[in-house]
Write a protein that holds these residues in place. Structure first.
Motif, PDB file in Angstrom:
ATOM      1  N   ARG A  24     -30.327  -5.046  17.068  1.00 28.13           N
ATOM      2  CA  ARG A  24     -31.591  -4.609  16.456  1.00 28.13           C
ATOM      3  C   ARG A  24     -32.703  -5.527  16.954  1.00 28.13           C
ATOM      4  O   ARG A  24     -32.689  -6.733  16.683  1.00 28.13           O
ATOM      5  CB  ARG A  24     -31.508  -4.648  14.926  1.00 28.13           C
ATOM      6  N   ASP A  25     -33.633  -4.977  17.710  1.00 29.43           N
ATOM      7  CA  ASP A  25     -34.789  -5.722  18.213  1.00 29.43           C
ATOM      8  C   ASP A  25     -34.374  -7.019  18.909  1.00 29.43           C
ATOM      9  O   ASP A  25     -34.969  -8.084  18.684  1.00 29.43           O
ATOM     10  CB  ASP A  25     -35.772  -6.028  17.071  1.00 29.43           C
ATOM     11  N   SER A  71     -37.425  -1.274  17.064  1.00 32.75           N
ATOM     12  CA  SER A  71     -38.524  -0.615  17.754  1.00 32.75           C
ATOM     13  C   SER A  71     -38.862  -1.249  19.099  1.00 32.75           C
ATOM     14  O   SER A  71     -39.876  -0.902  19.691  1.00 32.75           O
ATOM     15  CB  SER A  71     -39.783  -0.641  16.865  1.00 32.75           C
ATOM     16  N   ASP A  72     -38.049  -2.176  19.588  1.00 34.54           N
ATOM     17  CA  ASP A  72     -38.397  -2.804  20.859  1.00 34.54           C
ATOM     18  C   ASP A  72     -37.834  -2.004  22.030  1.00 34.54           C
ATOM     19  O   ASP A  72     -37.382  -0.864  21.867  1.00 34.54           O
ATOM     20  CB  ASP A  72     -37.922  -4.270  20.881  1.00 34.54           C
ATOM     21  N   ARG A 121     -28.024   5.150  18.527  1.00 29.51           N
ATOM     22  CA  ARG A 121     -29.129   4.647  17.708  1.00 29.51           C
ATOM     23  C   ARG A 121     -29.030   5.185  16.280  1.00 29.51           C
ATOM     24  O   ARG A 121     -28.800   6.377  16.069  1.00 29.51           O
ATOM     25  CB  ARG A 121     -30.478   5.061  18.312  1.00 29.51           C
ATOM     26  N   THR A 138     -32.649   4.659  11.054  1.00 26.82           N
ATOM     27  CA  THR A 138     -33.118   3.581  10.188  1.00 26.82           C
ATOM     28  C   THR A 138     -32.050   2.505  10.124  1.00 26.82           C
ATOM     29  O   THR A 138     -30.899   2.728  10.506  1.00 26.82           O
ATOM     30  CB  THR A 138     -33.407   4.086   8.763  1.00 26.82           C
TER      31      THR A 138
END
Length: 308
Positions: free
Chosen positions: A9-10, A39-40, A62, A65
């Protein structure tokens, strides 16, 4: 063949550094990255790296959320093509031969999961330098604390040992993961115990977990890891560690304590862990820093004496 599963995650900034070490592992034919929200530019980074290793099947999944690392592991298992699963975190290198070495040891009767040793790099250190500094451990003491139910990562030991749990970088069987899936309850906060839950589930059902000195994962230093559970505020880390340990002991303590021969009641173990969690997050870091400073000073005095 082996499927490697990496929850992330990111962490594009760490994957740029460590992911190439995954693709050169003997025996790994498939790598599944499960992006847990975020969101990266992780997908683009992974696609560029994977393009250099066409012999390895790369799958990028993915979650829309954040569902937590535990559920990300389950998602990867459900999508995997192989019957052997290796997990790795997204901020550590795998030493060459890690998967192959773990596979040899997983074939031992009664063993449900195998890990190598986890080595933490210091700022300015190379992976090779970290391995040389670590050796077979950094300090004397037992590698497992039964009352706290804590694996002592830096404890010095030789060869292989059987434990109730080890670090998160384990090789195991897919059928065991289907029988004892990771628990998504550990989705909030720092997710403390999420990787230990599956290992303890193995242990209370009669399997052993092996930690071996014959292979290593090398964790990036703090300066190179900008996000994640250990970047949360100290008070929050203490809270979630105690919260999740209470939940974890509620699931496993009765059978676990009987198997390790621990006579202390559960409330004593939880109280001891709460004290330890406060100490670990508040007092231990400055004490470690002071000890390192003292060691450097002694080395400098010794060097001056020798040069004189």
């Amino acid at each position: 063949m082996i499927t490697l599963i990496v929850p992330t995650r990111d962490r594009a900034h760490t994957l740029r550094r460590v992911a190439p070490s995954y693709f050169v592992q003997d025996g790994i034919s498939e790598i599944i990255f499960v992006i847990d929200g975020g969101s990266d530019d992780t997908p683009q980074v992974l696609e560029r790296i994977a393009a250099s290793y066409p012999a390895v099947s790369t799958v990028i999944l993915r979650h829309a959320t954040r569902l937590g690392a535990a559920q990300a592991r389950n998602t990867g298992v459900a999508a995997s093509s192989n019957q052997l699963i290796l997990f790795c975190d997204d901020d550590e290198y795998l030493e060459a031969g890690y998967a192959k070495t773990c596979l040899q040891k997983l074939q031992t009767p009664g063993v449900g999961a195998v890990s190598g040793r986890r080595v933490y790099m210091e700022n300015g250190e190379t992976p090779l330098g970290a391995l040389q500094r670590f050796g077979h451990g950094l300090r004397a003491g037992k590698p497992f604390r039964p009352l706290l139910c804590e694996y002592v990562n830096g404890a010095r030991f030789n060869g292989d040992i059987r434990l109730p749990l080890t670090n998160a970088v384990i090789l195991t069987h897919k059928y065991l993961l289907q029988r004892f899936p990771y628990d998504p309850h550990y989705a909030r906060g720092n997710g403390y115990r999420e990787e230990s839950d599956f290992q303890m589930n193995l242990y209370v059902h009669g399997y052993d977990v092996v930690a071996s000195n014959d292979c290593h994962s090398v964790h990036l230093p703090p300066a190179q890891v900008r996000t994640g559970g250990q970047r949360t505020q100290t008070a929050r880390r203490i809270y979630w560690s105690i919260y999740y340990t209470h939940y974890f002991f509620g699931k496993y303590y009765a059978v676990y304590s009987a198997r390790v021969g621990l006579r202390a009641p559960r409330w004593v173990a939880e109280a001891a862990f709460a004290v330890f969690a406060v100490y670990r997050e508040t007092l231990r870091p400055p004490l470690y820093a002071l000890a390192k400073w003292g060691l450097r000073q002694r080395r400098r005095r010794l060097e001056r004496t020798i040069s004189a």
